[in-house]
Design a protein around this motif. Structure first.
Motif, PDB file in Angstrom:
ATOM      1  N   ARG A 280       0.838  -1.209   0.000  1.00 33.47           N
ATOM      2  CA  ARG A 280       0.000   0.000   0.000  1.00 33.47           C
ATOM      3  C   ARG A 280       0.873   1.259   0.000  1.00 33.47           C
ATOM      4  NH1 ARG A 280      -2.270   1.126   5.536  1.00 33.47           N
ATOM      5  NH2 ARG A 280      -0.234   2.075   5.593  1.00 33.47           N
ATOM      6  N   ASP A 281       1.920   1.255   0.831  1.00 29.71           N
ATOM      7  CA  ASP A 281       2.800   2.429   0.918  1.00 29.71           C
ATOM      8  C   ASP A 281       3.532   2.675  -0.403  1.00 29.71           C
ATOM      9  OD1 ASP A 281       1.948   2.656   3.490  1.00 29.71           O
ATOM     10  OD2 ASP A 281       3.802   1.922   4.428  1.00 29.71           O
TER      11      ASP A 281
ATOM     12  N   THR B 297       1.092   4.213  -2.786  1.00 28.07           N
ATOM     13  CA  THR B 297       0.833   5.612  -2.434  1.00 28.07           C
ATOM     14  C   THR B 297       1.981   6.478  -2.944  1.00 28.07           C
ATOM     15  OG1 THR B 297      -0.291   4.824  -0.461  1.00 28.07           O
ATOM     16  CG2 THR B 297       0.237   7.157  -0.519  1.00 28.07           C
ATOM     17  N   GLU B 298       3.207   5.992  -2.753  1.00 34.95           N
ATOM     18  CA  GLU B 298       4.375   6.730  -3.265  1.00 34.95           C
ATOM     19  C   GLU B 298       4.348   6.843  -4.780  1.00 34.95           C
ATOM     20  OE1 GLU B 298       6.939   8.603  -1.983  1.00 34.95           O
ATOM     21  OE2 GLU B 298       5.621   8.334  -0.267  1.00 34.95           O
TER      22      GLU B 298
ATOM     23  N   ASP C 251      -4.258   7.404  -4.700  1.00 35.43           N
ATOM     24  CA  ASP C 251      -4.896   7.901  -3.479  1.00 35.43           C
ATOM     25  C   ASP C 251      -5.009   6.746  -2.482  1.00 35.43           C
ATOM     26  OD1 ASP C 251      -7.622   6.563  -3.631  1.00 35.43           O
ATOM     27  OD2 ASP C 251      -7.561   7.571  -5.556  1.00 35.43           O
ATOM     28  N   ASP C 252      -5.313   7.054  -1.224  1.00 31.36           N
ATOM     29  CA  ASP C 252      -5.270   6.047  -0.157  1.00 31.36           C
ATOM     30  C   ASP C 252      -6.208   4.862  -0.428  1.00 31.36           C
ATOM     31  OD1 ASP C 252      -3.441   7.553   1.106  1.00 31.36           O
ATOM     32  OD2 ASP C 252      -4.790   8.334   2.660  1.00 31.36           O
TER      33      ASP C 252
ATOM     34  N   ALA D 173      -4.934   2.707  -3.266  1.00 33.94           N
ATOM     35  CA  ALA D 173      -3.723   1.983  -2.847  1.00 33.94           C
ATOM     36  C   ALA D 173      -4.100   0.798  -1.962  1.00 33.94           C
ATOM     37  CB  ALA D 173      -2.765   2.916  -2.119  1.00 33.94           C
TER      38      ALA D 173
END
Ligand SMILES: NC(=O)c1ccc[n+]([C@@H]2O[C@H](COP(=O)([O-])OP(=O)(O)OC[C@H]3O[C@@H](n4cnc5c(N)ncnc54)[C@H](O)[C@@H]3O)[C@@H](O)[C@H]2O)c1
Length: 418
Positions: A62-63, A66-67, A71-72, A75
């Motif tokens: 997920r991180d 996001t990078e 969007d959250d 992700a």
């Protein structure tokens, strides 16, 4: 994110999702292409793997996404689809895809991190979804949600998707429907890629066009058939090539019709992946026919690209942009008591699994979905097993994007594959 007109639609009961119709782009964006990376190596020996706790792997993926600009919510969705594949044993279509397809293409812009999928046409039971060149993992999840909501209303819902990208493991989407008590069917073509020739043909013009169907049960592992329409996903052939391993000779057929177990023959385009069923004499027309069906339902129906277009015979370059998907959902309650049907499904599958095994079947008798459910339970308990090269790719990605990686990836201790 591009400017847009917002639309809200009901997804699964109790949830809604908003998407936008983006303003037309003012100029086409000539994006650099990214080649699927395969590291050729002839190091023979046992394949090495790393185990990563499932929750840590999911957070890390997920991180990373996001990078890469998602969007959250997107992700989180994509991380679930990716880790589903690894945790269920489809290791060619999980974090391997993150390393080799999703992250590089999100970063170079070939997949639009700010995409806003939109429904462009709709009836009570059907919808056409334009993926806006966004991440297929997120777009297909939305398509499935819309199909599920429509099935709850009308008994059956179908969503055709165009302008999408690689969607990973087809089974993620169908098991989601089954977990909600619905029958799910999912498929994707591979855009205009040429991975396999028609049965008896010489020009690679079809994808591995996977197909999945899942049927709910009262308890235990549901039926989840998740398969490429070729005898295997080509990722397994590429992985074997990378690791210097041979493949079963039923997987590959040379141009003169003889089998080969050397994945280098596939990489050099001297052999093609066999269709499900193998050659014509053993039913290869069935796998080939299913692949064509997937292209027909994912290409012309939605307006997505597809492999067998006339230009391919004149050497037109292949591409896997504008991929098409289709989601179909059926609500069993349109036919009777959903609970009673699910209970009977359980009895049917148990009868198969409990039937006597032949002497050669050392792992006994099972049904589609059951081996993956076992593997998932093991992944939850012991960590998700990842091939060494994928673990290395993830560690490199963590460094490149300055994302904290699970300790198991940074201080890798490789184990021989189970
Ligand atoms: N997105 C794409 O473009 C794309 C393309 C091709 C494949 N894929 C994905 O790749 C993954 C791997 O595909 P594959 O064809 O190599 O799958 P596979 O050969 O590993 O498994 C196919 C199916 O066989 C079932 N199965 C395995 N052993 C069984 C047994 N003994 N008895 C009964 N059923 C059994 C499994 O449950 C599964 O449903 C899938 O998730 C697929 O969706 C994606």
């Amino acid at each position: 994110m591009s400017s847009c007109t917002w639309t809200t639609s009901t997804r699964t009961p109790g949830a809604s999702r908003t998407w936008c119709t983006p303003s037309p782009r003012t100029s086409p964006d000539p994006r650099p292409s990214f080649r699927h990376s395969v590291i050729p190596s002839r190091n023979r020996g046992p394949a090495m793997t790393v185990r990563v706790p499932l929750a840590e792997l999911t957070t890390f993926v997920r991180d990373v996404l996001t990078e890469c600009g998602l969007d959250d919510e997107s992700a989180r969705t994509a991380a679930d689809v990716i880790t589903y594949a690894d945790a269920n044993g489809f290791t060619t279509h999980g974090t391997n895809g993150l390393v080799n397809i999703y992250a590089p293409r999100l970063l170079d812009g070939r997949i639009d991190a700010g995409a806003a999928p939109r429904v462009v046409q709709e009836t009570a039971g059907a919808a056409l979804l334009d993926g806006d060149r966004g991440l297929g993992l997120v777009t297909m999840d939305l398509a499935m949600d819309i199909a599920m909501a429509k099935a709850r209303q009308t008994g059956i819902g179908m969503v055709a998707v165009r302008n999408s990208t690689h969607f990973g493991s087809a089974g993620y989407y169908t098991q989601k429907a089954a977990a909600a008590g619905l029958i799910g069917i999912a498929m994707t073509n591979c855009g205009a890629q040429g991975v396999a020739p028609p049965l008896g043909g010489t020009v690679r013009m079809l994808g591995t066009n996977p197909l999945s169907a899942a049927v709910p049960v009262t308890e235990g592992a549901p039926f989840v058939l998740d398969m490429s329409t070729t005898v295997v996903a080509t990722g397994k052939i590429k992985a074997a090539h990378r690791e210097g391993q041979e493949v079963p000779q039923e997987w590959l057929v040379r141009h003169d019709g003889t089998p080969t177990s050397d994945p280098a023959d596939f990489m050099a385009e001297e052999a093609d992946v066999a269709w499900l069923g193998g050659p014509a004499a053993t039913g290869g027309a069935k796998g080939f026919g299913l692949a064509l069906l997937v292209d027909l339902l994912c290409g012309p129906l939605s307006g997505a690209a597809y492999g067998p277009r006339p230009g391919v015979l004149k050497g037109e370059p292949a591409g896997d942009d504008n991929v098409g998907h289709t989601a179909i959902v059926i609500d069993p309650s349109a036919f009777g008591s959903a609970r009673a049907i699910a209970a009977e499904n359980r009895i049917l599958l148990d009868t198969v699994a409990n039937s006597p095994a032949a002497a050669y079947a050392t792992r006994g008798v099972t049904y589609p979905g059951a081996p993956e459910a076992q593997r998932y339970a093991q992944s939850q308990r012991d960590g998700v097993e990842l091939p060494g090269p994928v673990a290395e790719g993830l560690a490199a990605l963590a460094e490149q994007l300055t994302v904290t990686a699970p300790a198991a990836l940074t201080g890798r201790s490789l184990q021989p594959a189970a």
